[in-house]
Enzyme design. Structure first.
Site, mmCIF file in Angstrom:
data_model
loop_
_atom_site.group_PDB
_atom_site.id
_atom_site.type_symbol
_atom_site.label_atom_id
_atom_site.label_comp_id
_atom_site.label_asym_id
_atom_site.label_seq_id
_atom_site.Cartn_x
_atom_site.Cartn_y
_atom_site.Cartn_z
ATOM 1 N N ASP A 35 22.787 -19.661 43.568
ATOM 2 C CA ASP A 35 22.502 -19.904 42.140
ATOM 3 C C ASP A 35 22.141 -21.381 41.945
ATOM 4 O O ASP A 35 22.924 -22.256 42.279
ATOM 5 C CB ASP A 35 23.721 -19.525 41.289
ATOM 6 C CG ASP A 35 23.355 -19.353 39.827
ATOM 7 O OD1 ASP A 35 22.738 -20.278 39.254
ATOM 8 O OD2 ASP A 35 23.667 -18.299 39.249
ATOM 9 N N SER A 77 20.016 -17.600 34.452
ATOM 10 C CA SER A 77 20.471 -16.699 35.526
ATOM 11 C C SER A 77 20.428 -15.235 35.106
ATOM 12 O O SER A 77 20.368 -14.355 35.974
ATOM 13 C CB SER A 77 21.898 -17.057 35.956
ATOM 14 O OG SER A 77 21.908 -18.274 36.629
ATOM 15 N N THR A 130 24.461 -13.658 37.062
ATOM 16 C CA THR A 130 23.793 -13.150 38.279
ATOM 17 C C THR A 130 24.422 -11.849 38.782
ATOM 18 O O THR A 130 23.722 -10.842 38.906
ATOM 19 C CB THR A 130 23.760 -14.220 39.392
ATOM 20 O OG1 THR A 130 23.286 -15.444 38.841
ATOM 21 C CG2 THR A 130 22.883 -13.800 40.545
ATOM 22 N N ASP A 254 24.965 -23.964 41.412
ATOM 23 C CA ASP A 254 24.458 -24.177 40.049
ATOM 24 C C ASP A 254 25.376 -25.106 39.250
ATOM 25 O O ASP A 254 24.901 -26.041 38.595
ATOM 26 C CB ASP A 254 24.348 -22.820 39.343
ATOM 27 C CG ASP A 254 23.885 -22.930 37.909
ATOM 28 O OD1 ASP A 254 22.745 -23.372 37.688
ATOM 29 O OD2 ASP A 254 24.661 -22.573 37.005
ATOM 30 N N ASP A 296 18.035 -17.976 42.170
ATOM 31 C CA ASP A 296 17.565 -17.456 40.881
ATOM 32 C C ASP A 296 16.683 -18.473 40.159
ATOM 33 O O ASP A 296 15.785 -18.123 39.426
ATOM 34 C CB ASP A 296 18.737 -16.993 40.006
ATOM 35 C CG ASP A 296 19.829 -18.032 39.884
ATOM 36 O OD1 ASP A 296 19.745 -19.106 40.534
ATOM 37 O OD2 ASP A 296 20.796 -17.783 39.124
#
Ligand SMILES: [Zn+2]
Length: 365
Positions: A35, A77, A130, A254, A296
């Site tokens: 991510d 996401s 996600t 992320d 993503d």
């Protein structure tokens, strides 16, 4: 005459060999999603590791991936997860639905319909955008309790991550962990409890919300949970006679990238590289396994310039600069390994990954 027959035989044999090589069965699909892993995240890990070999570098094919959503060139996401899970663009914040609100079928649900065992392993709240895109349908990613309610009936064999309170401390007072038990799941609350578990259905939510970051002591939870999920899926797969579908998310790349924290990014990338190594090793020992490592979207717009602008000098140190504390529109890397790795194009869209996976599930399993 004999010679031409011999040549014809060899050509025929060669052709049939090539044909066999062209269409091997893709039995198991392992999708690893970093991510927020943009184009500079893997290079930053390589740099921090002094260019010692990483697992990422074992990949047989690499692509660049466009990530724009239905309503924004910079995706979130939810839209990107939906694209990777279902193969369709949707609006930011939407989970498993088209922008018009129609229900989308994820590849995980599709694999399940084909009788394949499945798993989701993450280091975040399992209801986060996600993973949610693989099993839930919600107009907004913030509908945490609604998203949680999809999971007990998803049929996913192995579920490891965080997010316990979405299941146990709900507005409707329903304890969804009981629902898992009714559906035949073994419910555990630490990874150590998986020790005797070799097959069947199991859910372990090891944190109220997200698990800690690597710098805050998560340790090897994600690689260990990945290995355990693979062991259980292998057993379940032998029983069902079908391959499996598994999604593992390096969720906190992320978070650290939003925080513009190079040390945190290094920790999460090293963790995700370990997961990648486990998946690649599995593909090595289990022919018919395809591993996809992708992202993503990019988070942070990280660049790695030299500390000195005079590029004629020798090593002058590097620094990490960030262009954003949010997501960016840049293309993301995708790596492929194992059976079917060469099926993917060089410059592709995030929906192309899911569409190809669907095609492989339909035609090769
Ligand atoms: Zn983000």
């Amino acid at each position: 005459m004999l010679l031409s027959m011999t040549i014809a035989f060899f050509v025929f044999t060669l052709n049939s060999c090539n044909k066999a090589e062209e269409t091997p069965k893709v039995k198991n699909i392992i999708m690893l999603i970093g991510d927020g892993m943009g184009p500079t995240h893997i290079p930053s890990l390589m740099l921090e590791e002094q260019y010692a070999p990483t697992n990422f570098e074992r990949a047989k094919r690499a692509s660049f991936v466009t990530t724009y959503s239905h309503n924004n060139r910079v995706t979130d996401s939810a839209a990107a997860g939906t694209a990777l899970a279902c193969g369709e663009k949707t609006d930011n914040s939407v989970i498993g639905l088209t922008a018009e609100g129609d229900t989308l079928i994820s590849n995980l649900a599709f694999a399940k319909a084909l009788g394949m065992p499945s798993a989701i392993v993450v280091s975040c709240d399992i209801t986060h955008a996600t993973p949610a895109s693989f099993y839930a349908h919600a107009k907004h990613r913030n509908e945490r309790e609604n998203i949680a309610a999809w999971l007990p009936n998803s049929g996913i064999d192995v579920i490891f991550g965080g997010g316990l309170t979405a299941f146990t401390n709900r507005g409707d007072s329903i304890n969804l962990m009981n629902k898992f038990k009714e559906n035949g799941y073994l419910v555990i609350d630490s990874l150590q409890q998986t020790e005797g578990i070799t097959e069947g259905k199991v859910i372990g939510l090891f944190a109220d919300e997200h698990l800690p970051s690597i710098v805050n002591g998560r340790g090897d939870m994600l690689p260990q949970a990945t290995q355990k999920a693979l062991d259980i899926l292998t057993a379940n797969s032998e029983k069902s006679g079908k391959g499996f579908f598994m999604m593992v998310e390096g969720s906190q790349i992320d978070f650290e990238s939003h925080a513009n924290n190079p040390k945190g990014i290094y920790g999460e990338m090293k963790d995700f590289d370990k997961v990648t190594g486990i998946a690649f090793d599995y593909a090595d020992s289990h022919p018919g396994t395809l591993v996809i490592v992708c992202a993503d979207h990019d988070t942070g717009g990280m660049s790695i310039p030299s500390c000195k602008t005079d590029f004629t000098l020798g090593e002058s140190g590097v620094e990490y600069n960030f262009g954003s504390t949010s997501h960016t529109a840049t293309m993301t890397p995708a790596l492929f390994y194992g059976t079917g790795a060469d099926e993917f194009g060089a410059i592709i869209d995030n929906t192309d990954i899911a569409k190809k996976v669907r095609e492989l599930l339909l035609t090769r399993n």
